[in-house]
Design a protein around this motif. Structure first.
Motif, mmCIF file in Angstrom:
data_model
loop_
_atom_site.group_PDB
_atom_site.id
_atom_site.type_symbol
_atom_site.label_atom_id
_atom_site.label_comp_id
_atom_site.label_asym_id
_atom_site.label_seq_id
_atom_site.Cartn_x
_atom_site.Cartn_y
_atom_site.Cartn_z
ATOM 1 N N TYR A 170 0.911 4.024 -2.904
ATOM 2 C CA TYR A 170 0.629 5.409 -2.536
ATOM 3 C C TYR A 170 1.737 6.343 -3.015
ATOM 4 O O TYR A 170 1.468 7.409 -3.581
ATOM 5 C CB TYR A 170 0.451 5.522 -1.027
ATOM 6 C CG TYR A 170 0.348 6.935 -0.538
ATOM 7 C CD1 TYR A 170 -0.805 7.680 -0.751
ATOM 8 C CD2 TYR A 170 1.398 7.551 0.122
ATOM 9 C CE1 TYR A 170 -0.904 8.976 -0.308
ATOM 10 C CE2 TYR A 170 1.308 8.847 0.562
ATOM 11 C CZ TYR A 170 0.153 9.550 0.343
ATOM 12 O OH TYR A 170 0.067 10.844 0.779
ATOM 13 N N ALA B 189 -4.583 6.993 -0.261
ATOM 14 C CA ALA B 189 -3.983 6.087 0.730
ATOM 15 C C ALA B 189 -5.006 5.065 1.216
ATOM 16 O O ALA B 189 -4.697 3.871 1.331
ATOM 17 C CB ALA B 189 -3.431 6.885 1.902
ATOM 18 N N SER C 136 -4.748 12.939 -1.408
ATOM 19 C CA SER C 136 -3.727 12.044 -0.858
ATOM 20 C C SER C 136 -4.300 11.094 0.194
ATOM 21 O O SER C 136 -3.967 9.910 0.193
ATOM 22 C CB SER C 136 -2.558 12.847 -0.281
ATOM 23 O OG SER C 136 -2.972 13.589 0.836
ATOM 24 N N SER D 282 0.820 -1.204 0.000
ATOM 25 C CA SER D 282 0.000 0.000 0.000
ATOM 26 C C SER D 282 0.856 1.258 0.000
ATOM 27 O O SER D 282 0.555 2.220 -0.717
ATOM 28 C CB SER D 282 -0.924 0.020 1.218
ATOM 29 O OG SER D 282 -1.774 -1.079 1.217
ATOM 30 N N ILE D 283 1.912 1.265 0.789
ATOM 31 C CA ILE D 283 2.812 2.420 0.827
ATOM 32 C C ILE D 283 3.490 2.607 -0.514
ATOM 33 O O ILE D 283 3.605 3.735 -1.020
ATOM 34 C CB ILE D 283 3.831 2.269 1.968
ATOM 35 C CG1 ILE D 283 3.124 2.423 3.311
ATOM 36 C CG2 ILE D 283 4.961 3.279 1.836
ATOM 37 C CD1 ILE D 283 3.988 2.097 4.504
#
Length: 72
Positions: A15, A60, A56, A11-12
């Motif tokens: 993102y 996320a 953002s 996920s990071i």
């Protein structure tokens, strides 16, 4: 716990890639013509309801949720 760590790391990564894409593409609904970030608001032409903070945080949440769905 192993799956949670992989979800978070994927996920990071997604993102960061999305944010790099946003800052390189500079879409008109987020950025002014001079490249500065538009401020939040609705009464002015140079303001937007889709501020960079909203975009953002939403990206996320969607990135993490997407990898949670994939693991099911």
């Amino acid at each position: 716990m192993k799956y949670l760590n992989s979800r978070i790391s994927y996920s990071i990564t997604l993102y960061v890639l999305i944010m790099i894409l946003v800052f390189t593409a500079k879409p008109k609904f987020l950025f002014n013509n001079d490249g500065s970030i538009k401020s939040y608001g609705v009464n002015d032409k140079n303001k937007t309801i889709f501020s960079l903070g909203v975009v953002s945080v939403t990206s996320a949440i969607v990135a993490f949720y997407m990898f949670c769905i994939i693991d099911i």
